[in-house]
Design a protein around this motif. Structure first.
Motif, PDB file in Angstrom:
ATOM      1  N   LEU A 266       6.295  13.176   1.339  1.00 20.08           N
ATOM      2  CA  LEU A 266       5.430  12.967   0.176  1.00 20.08           C
ATOM      3  C   LEU A 266       6.189  12.316  -0.970  1.00 20.08           C
ATOM      4  O   LEU A 266       5.701  11.393  -1.615  1.00 20.08           O
ATOM      5  CB  LEU A 266       4.844  14.296  -0.307  1.00 20.08           C
ATOM      6  CG  LEU A 266       3.749  14.921   0.517  1.00 20.08           C
ATOM      7  CD1 LEU A 266       3.400  16.295  -0.030  1.00 20.08           C
ATOM      8  CD2 LEU A 266       2.525  14.044   0.545  1.00 20.08           C
ATOM      9  N   THR A 267       7.371  12.795  -1.223  1.00 18.48           N
ATOM     10  CA  THR A 267       8.159  12.313  -2.352  1.00 18.48           C
ATOM     11  C   THR A 267       8.642  10.883  -2.152  1.00 18.48           C
ATOM     12  O   THR A 267       8.563  10.060  -3.056  1.00 18.48           O
ATOM     13  CB  THR A 267       9.376  13.231  -2.582  1.00 18.48           C
ATOM     14  OG1 THR A 267       8.909  14.565  -2.749  1.00 18.48           O
ATOM     15  CG2 THR A 267      10.159  12.813  -3.804  1.00 18.48           C
ATOM     16  N   LEU A 268       9.121  10.591  -0.949  1.00 18.42           N
ATOM     17  CA  LEU A 268       9.725   9.289  -0.682  1.00 18.42           C
ATOM     18  C   LEU A 268       8.760   8.294  -0.031  1.00 18.42           C
ATOM     19  O   LEU A 268       9.160   7.178   0.288  1.00 18.42           O
ATOM     20  CB  LEU A 268      10.958   9.473   0.206  1.00 18.42           C
ATOM     21  CG  LEU A 268      12.043  10.391  -0.360  1.00 18.42           C
ATOM     22  CD1 LEU A 268      13.137  10.631   0.661  1.00 18.42           C
ATOM     23  CD2 LEU A 268      12.608   9.806  -1.636  1.00 18.42           C
ATOM     24  N   LEU A 269       7.502   8.703   0.159  1.00 20.74           N
ATOM     25  CA  LEU A 269       6.488   7.866   0.812  1.00 20.74           C
ATOM     26  C   LEU A 269       6.981   7.331   2.158  1.00 20.74           C
ATOM     27  O   LEU A 269       7.010   6.139   2.408  1.00 20.74           O
ATOM     28  CB  LEU A 269       6.064   6.714  -0.105  1.00 20.74           C
ATOM     29  CG  LEU A 269       5.350   7.111  -1.385  1.00 20.74           C
ATOM     30  CD1 LEU A 269       5.052   5.874  -2.221  1.00 20.74           C
ATOM     31  CD2 LEU A 269       4.072   7.866  -1.096  1.00 20.74           C
ATOM     32  N   GLU A 270       7.367   8.252   3.029  1.00 20.07           N
ATOM     33  CA  GLU A 270       7.875   7.898   4.351  1.00 20.07           C
ATOM     34  C   GLU A 270       6.829   8.194   5.413  1.00 20.07           C
ATOM     35  O   GLU A 270       6.994   9.071   6.269  1.00 20.07           O
ATOM     36  CB  GLU A 270       9.163   8.661   4.645  1.00 20.07           C
ATOM     37  CG  GLU A 270      10.289   8.312   3.700  1.00 20.07           C
ATOM     38  CD  GLU A 270      11.519   9.145   3.925  1.00 20.07           C
ATOM     39  OE1 GLU A 270      11.401  10.288   4.428  1.00 20.07           O
ATOM     40  OE2 GLU A 270      12.605   8.654   3.594  1.00 20.07           O
ATOM     41  N   GLY A 271       5.726   7.474   5.379  1.00 15.82           N
ATOM     42  CA  GLY A 271       4.623   7.695   6.306  1.00 15.82           C
ATOM     43  C   GLY A 271       4.949   7.380   7.751  1.00 15.82           C
ATOM     44  O   GLY A 271       4.281   7.869   8.660  1.00 15.82           O
ATOM     45  N   GLU A 272       5.992   6.592   7.986  1.00 17.27           N
ATOM     46  CA  GLU A 272       6.360   6.263   9.373  1.00 17.27           C
ATOM     47  C   GLU A 272       6.858   7.480  10.138  1.00 17.27           C
ATOM     48  O   GLU A 272       6.860   7.480  11.364  1.00 17.27           O
ATOM     49  CB  GLU A 272       7.400   5.132   9.404  1.00 17.27           C
ATOM     50  CG  GLU A 272       8.734   5.465   8.786  1.00 17.27           C
ATOM     51  CD  GLU A 272       8.786   5.281   7.270  1.00 17.27           C
ATOM     52  OE1 GLU A 272       9.817   5.631   6.684  1.00 17.27           O
ATOM     53  OE2 GLU A 272       7.797   4.817   6.675  1.00 17.27           O
ATOM     54  N   ARG A 273       7.252   8.533   9.446  1.00 20.89           N
ATOM     55  CA  ARG A 273       7.698   9.771  10.102  1.00 20.89           C
ATOM     56  C   ARG A 273       6.553  10.730  10.407  1.00 20.89           C
ATOM     57  O   ARG A 273       6.760  11.774  11.019  1.00 20.89           O
ATOM     58  CB  ARG A 273       8.700  10.494   9.200  1.00 20.89           C
ATOM     59  CG  ARG A 273       9.987   9.749   9.006  1.00 20.89           C
ATOM     60  CD  ARG A 273      10.977  10.470   8.113  1.00 20.89           C
ATOM     61  NE  ARG A 273      10.713  11.890   7.946  1.00 20.89           N
ATOM     62  CZ  ARG A 273      11.027  12.584   6.864  1.00 20.89           C
ATOM     63  NH1 ARG A 273      11.595  12.009   5.843  1.00 20.89           N
ATOM     64  NH2 ARG A 273      10.769  13.867   6.793  1.00 20.89           N
TER      65      ARG A 273
END
Length: 96
Positions: free
Chosen positions: A16-23
């Protein structure tokens, strides 16, 4: 809270914080297979609307300014209509 649950919660917070939607796909798979009912149910809900969740975790667009404007309009209308009552100003503007 178990170590696996704490790790999954921390991992999701990082997404959520780093916007890492690929994970997200890997996180959902891990949460559904190795966690207590609460986390796996949450992961199932994320999976049911995967495209929206993935977009939210990868897009840098924010709706905060719009939501702030809408909130100001609603508060103004609430005050003008008289539904705010006397306790409202005390909650809105606390004494120093």
């Amino acid at each position: 809270m178990t170590d696996a649950t704490a790790r999954l919660v921390a991992s999701f917070a990082g997404m959520l914080t780093l916007l890492e939607g690929e994970r997200l796909t890997d996180w959902i798979t891990e949460a559904m297979t190795s966690s207590p009912t609460g986390i796996s149910t949450f992961a199932l809900g994320l999976n049911s609307d995967y495209s929206a969740v993935h977009s939210g975790l990868t897009t840098h667009w924010k709706s905060s300014p719009v939501e702030g404007a809408v909130n100001r309009i609603k508060v103004f209308n609430w005050q003008v209509s008289g539904r705010a009552g006397l306790p409202f100003p005390r909650k809105r503007f606390p004494l120093a």
